[in-house]
Design a protein around this motif. Structure first.
Motif, PDB file in Angstrom:
ATOM      1  N   THR A 141      32.140  35.874  24.276  1.00 18.41           N
ATOM      2  CA  THR A 141      31.885  37.315  24.014  1.00 18.41           C
ATOM      3  C   THR A 141      30.614  37.634  24.759  1.00 18.41           C
ATOM      4  OG1 THR A 141      31.249  36.085  21.665  1.00 18.41           O
ATOM      5  CG2 THR A 141      30.052  37.750  22.463  1.00 18.41           C
ATOM      6  N   GLY A 165      19.107  40.581  21.617  1.00 18.16           N
ATOM      7  CA  GLY A 165      19.128  39.318  21.185  1.00 18.16           C
ATOM      8  C   GLY A 165      19.009  37.978  22.463  1.00 18.16           C
ATOM      9  N   ARG A 166      18.409  36.861  22.306  1.00 18.22           N
ATOM     10  CA  ARG A 166      18.504  35.823  23.257  1.00 18.22           C
ATOM     11  C   ARG A 166      18.979  34.759  22.924  1.00 18.22           C
ATOM     12  NH1 ARG A 166      11.973  33.959  22.632  1.00 18.22           N
ATOM     13  NH2 ARG A 166      12.661  33.765  21.010  1.00 18.22           N
ATOM     14  N   SER A 167      20.747  34.185  22.071  1.00 21.55           N
ATOM     15  CA  SER A 167      20.502  33.137  22.202  1.00 21.55           C
ATOM     16  C   SER A 167      21.711  32.437  23.170  1.00 21.55           C
ATOM     17  CB  SER A 167      22.085  33.645  21.064  1.00 21.55           C
ATOM     18  OG  SER A 167      23.324  34.208  21.162  1.00 21.55           O
ATOM     19  N   VAL A 170      25.494  34.005  23.463  1.00 21.21           N
ATOM     20  CA  VAL A 170      25.324  35.469  23.460  1.00 21.21           C
ATOM     21  C   VAL A 170      24.740  37.031  24.308  1.00 21.21           C
ATOM     22  CG1 VAL A 170      26.524  37.722  22.507  1.00 21.21           C
ATOM     23  CG2 VAL A 170      26.692  35.812  21.347  1.00 21.21           C
ATOM     24  N   HIS A 189      13.839  40.540  21.002  1.00 21.19           N
ATOM     25  CA  HIS A 189      14.696  39.303  20.104  1.00 21.19           C
ATOM     26  C   HIS A 189      13.741  39.345  19.011  1.00 21.19           C
ATOM     27  CE1 HIS A 189      10.400  36.874  22.032  1.00 21.19           C
ATOM     28  NE2 HIS A 189      11.359  37.492  23.003  1.00 21.19           N
ATOM     29  N   SER A 190      13.275  38.237  18.057  1.00 19.58           N
ATOM     30  CA  SER A 190      13.146  38.507  16.865  1.00 19.58           C
ATOM     31  C   SER A 190      12.073  38.352  16.598  1.00 19.58           C
ATOM     32  CB  SER A 190      13.526  37.302  15.713  1.00 19.58           C
ATOM     33  OG  SER A 190      13.285  35.933  16.518  1.00 19.58           O
ATOM     34  N   ALA A 209      22.306  40.534  17.899  1.00 17.24           N
ATOM     35  CA  ALA A 209      21.493  39.756  16.792  1.00 17.24           C
ATOM     36  C   ALA A 209      21.938  38.790  15.378  1.00 17.24           C
ATOM     37  CB  ALA A 209      20.566  40.774  16.609  1.00 17.24           C
ATOM     38  N   GLY A 210      22.980  39.408  14.789  1.00 19.56           N
ATOM     39  CA  GLY A 210      23.638  39.079  13.555  1.00 19.56           C
ATOM     40  C   GLY A 210      22.471  39.093  12.410  1.00 19.56           C
ATOM     41  N   LEU A 214      21.019  46.612  12.209  1.00 20.14           N
ATOM     42  CA  LEU A 214      19.758  46.109  12.743  1.00 20.14           C
ATOM     43  C   LEU A 214      18.624  47.272  12.984  1.00 20.14           C
ATOM     44  CD1 LEU A 214      16.938  45.062  13.538  1.00 20.14           C
ATOM     45  CD2 LEU A 214      18.177  44.373  15.533  1.00 20.14           C
ATOM     46  N   ALA A 229      28.200  43.381  19.395  1.00 23.36           N
ATOM     47  CA  ALA A 229      28.907  42.591  19.135  1.00 23.36           C
ATOM     48  C   ALA A 229      28.109  41.504  18.085  1.00 23.36           C
ATOM     49  CB  ALA A 229      28.313  41.068  20.128  1.00 23.36           C
ATOM     50  N   GLY A 230      28.083  41.787  16.736  1.00 26.52           N
ATOM     51  CA  GLY A 230      27.226  41.768  15.305  1.00 26.52           C
ATOM     52  C   GLY A 230      28.762  41.215  14.396  1.00 26.52           C
ATOM     53  N   ILE A 231      29.021  40.614  13.884  1.00 28.61           N
ATOM     54  CA  ILE A 231      29.937  40.350  13.012  1.00 28.61           C
ATOM     55  C   ILE A 231      28.736  40.013  11.474  1.00 28.61           C
ATOM     56  CG2 ILE A 231      31.852  39.399  12.493  1.00 28.61           C
ATOM     57  CD1 ILE A 231      32.415  38.930  15.006  1.00 28.61           C
ATOM     58  N   THR A 265      36.989  39.157  23.047  1.00 31.87           N
ATOM     59  CA  THR A 265      36.020  38.282  23.175  1.00 31.87           C
ATOM     60  C   THR A 265      37.438  36.706  23.004  1.00 31.87           C
ATOM     61  OG1 THR A 265      34.238  38.168  21.821  1.00 31.87           O
ATOM     62  CG2 THR A 265      34.517  36.400  21.986  1.00 31.87           C
TER      63      THR A 265
HETATM   64  P1  NAD Z   1      22.096  34.299  16.783  1.00 29.08           P
HETATM   65  O1  NAD Z   1      21.959  34.218  15.198  1.00 29.08           O
HETATM   66  O2  NAD Z   1      22.057  32.680  17.758  1.00 29.08           O
HETATM   67  O3  NAD Z   1      20.949  34.865  17.824  1.00 29.08           O
HETATM   68  C1  NAD Z   1      20.713  35.941  17.151  1.00 29.08           C
HETATM   69  C2  NAD Z   1      19.628  36.329  18.162  1.00 29.08           C
HETATM   70  O4  NAD Z   1      18.916  37.508  18.060  1.00 29.08           O
HETATM   71  C3  NAD Z   1      17.943  35.575  17.726  1.00 29.08           C
HETATM   72  O5  NAD Z   1      17.785  35.568  19.659  1.00 29.08           O
HETATM   73  C4  NAD Z   1      17.087  36.379  17.458  1.00 29.08           C
HETATM   74  O6  NAD Z   1      15.552  36.441  18.234  1.00 29.08           O
HETATM   75  C5  NAD Z   1      17.671  37.555  17.496  1.00 29.08           C
HETATM   76  N1  NAD Z   1      16.852  38.438  16.584  1.00 29.08           N
HETATM   77  C6  NAD Z   1      17.486  38.207  14.874  1.00 29.08           C
HETATM   78  N2  NAD Z   1      16.394  39.907  14.212  1.00 29.08           N
HETATM   79  C7  NAD Z   1      16.507  40.297  15.360  1.00 29.08           C
HETATM   80  C8  NAD Z   1      15.623  41.851  14.818  1.00 29.08           C
HETATM   81  N3  NAD Z   1      15.373  42.060  14.028  1.00 29.08           N
HETATM   82  N4  NAD Z   1      14.973  41.850  16.644  1.00 29.08           N
HETATM   83  C9  NAD Z   1      15.522  41.428  17.207  1.00 29.08           C
HETATM   84  N5  NAD Z   1      15.997  40.459  17.825  1.00 29.08           N
HETATM   85  C10 NAD Z   1      16.525  39.841  16.830  1.00 29.08           C
HETATM   86  O7  NAD Z   1      23.403  35.074  16.945  1.00 29.08           O
HETATM   87  P2  NAD Z   1      24.720  34.826  18.132  1.00 29.08           P
HETATM   88  O8  NAD Z   1      25.830  33.876  17.231  1.00 29.08           O
HETATM   89  O9  NAD Z   1      23.699  35.448  18.928  1.00 29.08           O
HETATM   90  O10 NAD Z   1      25.242  36.077  17.152  1.00 29.08           O
HETATM   91  C11 NAD Z   1      25.168  37.180  17.325  1.00 29.08           C
HETATM   92  C12 NAD Z   1      26.042  38.348  16.214  1.00 29.08           C
HETATM   93  O11 NAD Z   1      27.106  38.375  17.330  1.00 29.08           O
HETATM   94  C13 NAD Z   1      26.018  37.388  14.896  1.00 29.08           C
HETATM   95  O12 NAD Z   1      26.337  38.473  14.665  1.00 29.08           O
HETATM   96  C14 NAD Z   1      27.604  37.059  15.271  1.00 29.08           C
HETATM   97  O13 NAD Z   1      27.884  36.939  14.386  1.00 29.08           O
HETATM   98  C15 NAD Z   1      27.902  38.195  16.445  1.00 29.08           C
HETATM   99  N6  NAD Z   1      28.884  36.992  17.538  1.00 29.08           N
HETATM  100  C16 NAD Z   1      30.022  37.721  17.939  1.00 29.08           C
HETATM  101  C17 NAD Z   1      31.136  37.383  18.611  1.00 29.08           C
HETATM  102  C18 NAD Z   1      32.247  38.307  18.550  1.00 29.08           C
HETATM  103  O14 NAD Z   1      33.453  37.401  19.091  1.00 29.08           O
HETATM  104  N7  NAD Z   1      32.433  39.354  18.273  1.00 29.08           N
HETATM  105  C19 NAD Z   1      30.623  36.272  18.674  1.00 29.08           C
HETATM  106  C20 NAD Z   1      29.495  35.761  18.633  1.00 29.08           C
HETATM  107  C21 NAD Z   1      28.519  35.883  17.977  1.00 29.08           C
END
Ligand code: NAD
Length: 282
Positions: A141, A165-167, A170, A189-190, A209-210, A214, A229-231, A265
Protein backbone atom coordinates in the motif's frame (compact mmCIF):
# COMPACT_ATOMS: atom_id res chain seq x y z
CA UNK A 1 -10.08 24.87 -8.53
CA UNK A 2 -11.29 21.35 -9.35
CA UNK A 3 -8.66 18.69 -8.83
CA UNK A 4 -7.57 16.23 -11.49
CA UNK A 5 -8.66 12.73 -10.51
CA UNK A 6 -5.71 10.33 -10.28
CA UNK A 7 -7.05 7.20 -11.95
CA UNK A 8 -5.75 4.27 -9.89
CA UNK A 9 -7.55 1.73 -12.07
CA UNK A 10 -5.75 2.91 -15.22
CA UNK A 11 -2.37 3.01 -13.46
CA UNK A 12 -3.00 -0.49 -12.06
CA UNK A 13 -3.96 -1.76 -15.53
CA UNK A 14 -0.57 -0.61 -16.88
CA UNK A 15 1.30 -2.42 -14.09
CA UNK A 16 -0.82 -5.56 -14.55
CA UNK A 17 -0.12 -5.65 -18.32
CA UNK A 18 3.57 -5.84 -17.48
CA UNK A 19 2.92 -8.51 -14.80
CA UNK A 20 0.87 -10.59 -17.26
CA UNK A 21 3.63 -10.48 -19.89
CA UNK A 22 6.32 -11.51 -17.38
CA UNK A 23 4.14 -14.23 -15.90
CA UNK A 24 3.46 -15.64 -19.41
CA UNK A 25 7.22 -15.82 -20.06
CA UNK A 26 7.67 -17.72 -16.78
CA UNK A 27 4.86 -20.15 -17.52
CA UNK A 28 6.52 -20.76 -20.89
CA UNK A 29 9.44 -22.26 -18.98
CA UNK A 30 7.15 -24.12 -16.57
CA UNK A 31 7.47 -21.67 -13.66
CA UNK A 32 3.97 -20.95 -12.31
CA UNK A 33 3.85 -17.92 -9.98
CA UNK A 34 1.99 -18.66 -6.75
CA UNK A 35 1.20 -16.44 -3.79
CA UNK A 36 -0.07 -18.02 -0.58
CA UNK A 37 -2.53 -16.22 1.67
CA UNK A 38 -2.74 -17.34 5.29
CA UNK A 39 -6.18 -16.59 6.68
CA UNK A 40 -6.67 -16.46 10.43
CA UNK A 41 -10.32 -17.25 11.06
CA UNK A 42 -13.00 -16.60 8.49
CA UNK A 43 -13.74 -12.90 8.92
CA UNK A 44 -15.76 -11.32 6.12
CA UNK A 45 -13.06 -8.70 5.27
CA UNK A 46 -10.41 -11.44 4.93
CA UNK A 47 -12.63 -13.49 2.61
CA UNK A 48 -13.42 -10.37 0.59
CA UNK A 49 -9.72 -9.55 0.32
CA UNK A 50 -8.83 -13.09 -0.79
CA UNK A 51 -11.64 -13.16 -3.39
CA UNK A 52 -10.64 -9.75 -4.74
CA UNK A 53 -6.95 -10.67 -4.96
CA UNK A 54 -7.87 -13.88 -6.80
CA UNK A 55 -10.00 -11.95 -9.30
CA UNK A 56 -7.03 -9.72 -10.15
CA UNK A 57 -4.37 -12.45 -10.03
CA UNK A 58 -6.04 -15.10 -12.19
CA UNK A 59 -6.10 -13.13 -15.47
CA UNK A 60 -2.39 -12.29 -15.11
CA UNK A 61 -1.46 -15.95 -14.57
CA UNK A 62 -0.81 -15.87 -10.81
CA UNK A 63 -2.37 -18.44 -8.50
CA UNK A 64 -3.58 -17.41 -5.03
CA UNK A 65 -3.41 -20.40 -2.68
CA UNK A 66 -5.38 -20.03 0.57
CA UNK A 67 -4.41 -21.56 3.90
CA UNK A 68 -6.99 -21.29 6.66
CA UNK A 69 -5.98 -21.37 10.30
CA UNK A 70 -8.25 -20.71 13.28
CA UNK A 71 -8.09 -17.15 14.64
CA UNK A 72 -6.98 -18.59 17.99
CA UNK A 73 -3.92 -20.16 16.30
CA UNK A 74 -0.82 -20.41 18.49
CA UNK A 75 2.45 -18.78 17.49
CA UNK A 76 4.05 -22.23 17.10
CA UNK A 77 1.25 -23.48 14.84
CA UNK A 78 1.49 -20.34 12.69
CA UNK A 79 5.26 -20.78 12.64
CA UNK A 80 4.88 -24.35 11.31
CA UNK A 81 2.61 -23.23 8.45
CA UNK A 82 4.80 -20.26 7.51
CA UNK A 83 8.02 -22.27 7.61
CA UNK A 84 6.46 -25.01 5.42
CA UNK A 85 5.51 -22.34 2.88
CA UNK A 86 8.90 -20.64 3.16
CA UNK A 87 10.58 -23.94 2.27
CA UNK A 88 8.15 -24.87 -0.51
CA UNK A 89 9.92 -24.07 -3.77
CA UNK A 90 6.56 -23.82 -5.58
CA UNK A 91 5.52 -20.79 -3.47
CA UNK A 92 6.78 -17.35 -4.50
CA UNK A 93 5.03 -15.11 -2.01
CA UNK A 94 3.57 -15.38 1.50
CA UNK A 95 0.86 -13.06 2.77
CA UNK A 96 -0.56 -13.16 6.27
CA UNK A 97 -3.98 -11.66 6.88
CA UNK A 98 -3.74 -8.31 8.67
CA UNK A 99 -4.68 -6.99 11.14
CA UNK A 100 -3.60 -9.92 13.30
CA UNK A 101 -5.84 -11.35 16.02
CA UNK A 102 -5.19 -9.67 19.40
CA UNK A 103 -3.01 -12.46 20.82
CA UNK A 104 -0.47 -12.19 17.96
CA UNK A 105 1.87 -9.27 17.36
CA UNK A 106 3.74 -8.09 14.29
CA UNK A 107 6.89 -9.21 16.13
CA UNK A 108 5.52 -12.80 16.17
CA UNK A 109 5.35 -13.00 12.39
CA UNK A 110 8.08 -10.47 11.53
CA UNK A 111 10.77 -13.13 11.73
CA UNK A 112 8.89 -16.15 10.38
CA UNK A 113 8.54 -15.45 6.66
CA UNK A 114 11.47 -16.03 4.31
CA UNK A 115 12.35 -12.38 3.42
CA UNK A 116 12.60 -13.35 -0.26
CA UNK A 117 8.94 -14.42 -0.19
CA UNK A 118 7.81 -11.53 1.98
CA UNK A 119 5.96 -9.82 -0.89
CA UNK A 120 4.22 -7.35 1.46
CA UNK A 121 7.41 -6.24 3.21
CA UNK A 122 6.40 -7.10 6.78
CA UNK A 123 9.55 -8.89 7.95
CA UNK A 124 12.19 -7.29 10.12
CA UNK A 125 14.75 -7.80 7.35
CA UNK A 126 12.70 -5.98 4.72
CA UNK A 127 11.74 -3.18 7.11
CA UNK A 128 15.46 -2.77 7.89
CA UNK A 129 16.30 -2.67 4.20
CA UNK A 130 13.69 0.02 3.59
CA UNK A 131 15.03 2.27 6.34
CA UNK A 132 18.66 1.65 5.29
CA UNK A 133 17.82 2.41 1.66
CA UNK A 134 18.78 -1.08 0.46
CA UNK A 135 16.53 -2.65 -2.23
CA UNK A 136 14.02 -5.08 -0.70
CA UNK A 137 10.31 -5.73 -0.40
CA UNK A 138 8.23 -2.69 0.54
CA UNK A 139 4.67 -2.83 1.98
CA UNK A 140 2.47 -2.70 -1.10
CA UNK A 141 0.00 0.00 0.00
CA UNK A 142 2.85 2.38 0.85
CA UNK A 143 4.54 1.58 -2.45
CA UNK A 144 1.27 2.09 -4.33
CA UNK A 145 0.80 5.53 -2.77
CA UNK A 146 4.17 6.81 -3.94
CA UNK A 147 3.91 5.07 -7.33
CA UNK A 148 0.66 6.99 -7.85
CA UNK A 149 2.70 10.18 -7.45
CA UNK A 150 5.46 8.86 -9.72
CA UNK A 151 3.03 7.88 -12.47
CA UNK A 152 1.57 11.39 -12.49
CA UNK A 153 5.09 12.84 -12.80
CA UNK A 154 4.91 14.40 -9.33
CA UNK A 155 8.41 14.94 -7.96
CA UNK A 156 8.71 15.06 -4.17
CA UNK A 157 11.96 16.99 -4.15
CA UNK A 158 11.80 19.93 -1.75
CA UNK A 159 8.04 19.60 -1.25
CA UNK A 160 6.31 19.70 2.12
CA UNK A 161 4.67 16.30 2.55
CA UNK A 162 2.36 15.35 5.41
CA UNK A 163 1.41 11.76 6.21
CA UNK A 164 -1.68 11.08 8.32
CA UNK A 165 -1.15 7.73 10.10
CA UNK A 166 1.98 5.98 11.32
CA UNK A 167 1.12 2.29 10.98
CA UNK A 168 3.96 -0.09 10.20
CA UNK A 169 2.35 -1.18 6.93
CA UNK A 170 1.18 2.16 5.50
CA UNK A 171 1.92 5.51 7.17
CA UNK A 172 5.44 4.84 8.43
CA UNK A 173 6.82 3.30 5.21
CA UNK A 174 5.11 6.00 3.11
CA UNK A 175 6.96 8.62 5.15
CA UNK A 176 10.24 6.82 4.50
CA UNK A 177 9.57 6.55 0.76
CA UNK A 178 8.79 10.28 0.65
CA UNK A 179 12.04 11.08 2.46
CA UNK A 180 13.84 8.99 -0.17
CA UNK A 181 12.13 11.20 -2.77
CA UNK A 182 13.65 14.25 -1.04
CA UNK A 183 10.41 15.62 0.41
CA UNK A 184 10.29 17.34 3.82
CA UNK A 185 8.03 14.98 5.73
CA UNK A 186 5.76 15.44 8.77
CA UNK A 187 4.11 12.33 10.21
CA UNK A 188 0.86 12.85 12.12
CA UNK A 189 -1.09 10.30 14.16
CA UNK A 190 -3.90 9.87 16.66
CA UNK A 191 -2.02 11.82 19.35
CA UNK A 192 -1.26 14.78 17.06
CA UNK A 193 -2.66 17.87 18.77
CA UNK A 194 -3.83 19.88 15.81
CA UNK A 195 -4.16 17.77 12.68
CA UNK A 196 -5.46 20.58 10.47
CA UNK A 197 -2.54 22.86 11.32
CA UNK A 198 -0.26 20.16 9.88
CA UNK A 199 -2.32 19.07 6.88
CA UNK A 200 -2.72 22.69 5.76
CA UNK A 201 1.05 22.80 5.15
CA UNK A 202 0.99 19.80 2.86
CA UNK A 203 1.84 20.16 -0.79
CA UNK A 204 1.62 16.37 -0.81
CA UNK A 205 -0.94 14.89 1.60
CA UNK A 206 -0.88 11.11 2.13
CA UNK A 207 -3.70 9.81 4.31
CA UNK A 208 -3.98 6.36 5.95
CA UNK A 209 -5.87 6.69 9.21
CA UNK A 210 -8.86 4.35 8.87
CA UNK A 211 -11.29 7.09 9.85
CA UNK A 212 -14.02 8.04 7.36
CA UNK A 213 -13.79 11.63 6.08
CA UNK A 214 -11.27 12.56 8.77
CA UNK A 215 -9.69 15.07 6.39
CA UNK A 216 -12.25 17.69 5.43
CA UNK A 217 -11.97 20.20 2.59
CA UNK A 218 -10.86 23.01 4.90
CA UNK A 219 -7.88 20.89 6.05
CA UNK A 220 -6.43 20.73 2.53
CA UNK A 221 -3.95 23.30 1.22
CA UNK A 222 -4.92 24.95 -2.08
CA UNK A 223 -3.26 23.07 -4.94
CA UNK A 224 -2.22 20.07 -2.81
CA UNK A 225 -1.85 16.57 -4.19
CA UNK A 226 -3.98 14.22 -2.06
CA UNK A 227 -3.55 10.45 -1.92
CA UNK A 228 -6.10 8.60 0.22
CA UNK A 229 -5.51 4.96 1.25
CA UNK A 230 -8.54 4.81 3.54
CA UNK A 231 -11.11 2.08 3.02
CA UNK A 232 -14.13 2.53 5.28
CA UNK A 233 -17.32 0.56 4.77
CA UNK A 234 -20.35 2.79 5.26
CA UNK A 235 -24.05 2.08 4.75
CA UNK A 236 -23.95 3.69 1.30
CA UNK A 237 -20.66 2.15 0.16
CA UNK A 238 -16.90 2.50 0.66
CA UNK A 239 -15.49 5.93 1.54
CA UNK A 240 -11.95 7.13 2.13
CA UNK A 241 -10.31 9.00 4.98
CA UNK A 242 -10.64 12.22 2.95
CA UNK A 243 -13.90 13.98 2.17
CA UNK A 244 -13.38 13.56 -1.56
CA UNK A 245 -16.06 15.96 -2.83
CA UNK A 246 -14.91 18.80 -0.57
CA UNK A 247 -11.18 18.17 -1.03
CA UNK A 248 -11.36 18.04 -4.81
CA UNK A 249 -12.55 21.66 -4.85
CA UNK A 250 -9.27 22.71 -3.20
CA UNK A 251 -6.61 20.19 -4.29
CA UNK A 252 -4.87 20.09 -7.67
CA UNK A 253 -4.95 16.26 -7.88
CA UNK A 254 -6.64 13.61 -5.77
CA UNK A 255 -7.18 9.84 -5.67
CA UNK A 256 -10.78 8.62 -5.45
CA UNK A 257 -12.00 5.88 -3.08
CA UNK A 258 -12.66 3.35 -4.45
CA UNK A 259 -10.54 3.35 -7.60
CA UNK A 260 -7.39 5.03 -6.30
CA UNK A 261 -4.83 3.39 -4.01
CA UNK A 262 -6.64 0.02 -3.75
CA UNK A 263 -6.21 -1.26 -7.34
CA UNK A 264 -2.58 -0.07 -7.46
CA UNK A 265 -1.87 -1.89 -4.17
CA UNK A 266 -3.02 -5.20 -5.68
CA UNK A 267 -1.04 -4.54 -8.86
CA UNK A 268 2.27 -3.78 -7.12
CA UNK A 269 1.76 -6.77 -4.82
CA UNK A 270 1.33 -9.10 -7.82
CA UNK A 271 4.38 -7.50 -9.47
CA UNK A 272 6.37 -8.48 -6.35
CA UNK A 273 5.10 -12.06 -6.71
CA UNK A 274 6.21 -12.26 -10.33
CA UNK A 275 9.59 -10.75 -9.44
CA UNK A 276 10.00 -13.41 -6.77
CA UNK A 277 9.10 -16.12 -9.33
CA UNK A 278 11.69 -14.64 -11.72
CA UNK A 279 14.33 -14.94 -9.00
CA UNK A 280 13.26 -18.58 -8.44
CA UNK A 281 13.71 -19.24 -12.15
CA UNK A 282 17.13 -17.59 -12.21
P1 NAD B 1 -3.98 1.37 11.43
O1 NAD B 1 -5.22 1.38 12.26
O2 NAD B 1 -2.95 0.36 11.67
O3 NAD B 1 -3.28 2.81 11.60
C1 NAD B 1 -4.02 3.98 11.54
C2 NAD B 1 -3.09 5.15 11.82
O4 NAD B 1 -3.86 6.33 11.73
C3 NAD B 1 -2.49 5.11 13.22
O5 NAD B 1 -1.11 5.41 13.13
C4 NAD B 1 -3.23 6.20 13.98
O6 NAD B 1 -2.38 6.85 14.93
C5 NAD B 1 -3.62 7.15 12.86
N1 NAD B 1 -4.85 7.87 13.18
C6 NAD B 1 -6.04 7.35 13.58
N2 NAD B 1 -6.91 8.35 13.83
C7 NAD B 1 -6.25 9.51 13.62
C8 NAD B 1 -6.61 10.87 13.71
N3 NAD B 1 -7.82 11.26 14.15
N4 NAD B 1 -5.69 11.80 13.39
C9 NAD B 1 -4.45 11.45 12.97
N5 NAD B 1 -4.06 10.15 12.85
C10 NAD B 1 -4.95 9.20 13.17
O7 NAD B 1 -4.48 1.39 9.93
P2 NAD B 1 -3.66 1.04 8.56
O8 NAD B 1 -3.49 -0.42 8.44
O9 NAD B 1 -2.50 1.95 8.43
O10 NAD B 1 -4.77 1.47 7.50
C11 NAD B 1 -5.18 2.82 7.36
C12 NAD B 1 -6.30 2.90 6.35
O11 NAD B 1 -5.81 2.42 5.11
C13 NAD B 1 -7.51 2.01 6.68
O12 NAD B 1 -8.69 2.65 6.21
C14 NAD B 1 -7.27 0.76 5.89
O13 NAD B 1 -8.48 0.09 5.55
C15 NAD B 1 -6.62 1.34 4.66
N6 NAD B 1 -5.76 0.40 3.94
C16 NAD B 1 -5.91 0.39 2.60
C17 NAD B 1 -5.16 -0.47 1.85
C18 NAD B 1 -5.32 -0.42 0.37
O14 NAD B 1 -4.92 -1.33 -0.33
N7 NAD B 1 -5.89 0.65 -0.17
C19 NAD B 1 -4.26 -1.35 2.46
C20 NAD B 1 -4.08 -1.28 3.85
C21 NAD B 1 -4.86 -0.39 4.58
Amino acid sequence: MTAAIIDGKAIAAGILDDVAARSALLRGVDVHPVVSFIMLGDSAPALLYANRLERVARPVGIEVRRFSLPDIVSVSELERTVSTLSQDSAIDGILVQLPLPDHLSEADIGNLIDPRKDVDGITVQNAGRLYLGIPGQVPSTALAMVELLDSCGIDGTGKDAVVVGRSKIVGHPVAELLIQRNATVTVTHSQTRNLARNTLHAEILMVAAGSPHLVTGDMVRAGAIVVDAGINAQRDGIVGDVDFEAARRVASAITPVPGGVGPVTNAVLLRSVVESAERRHE
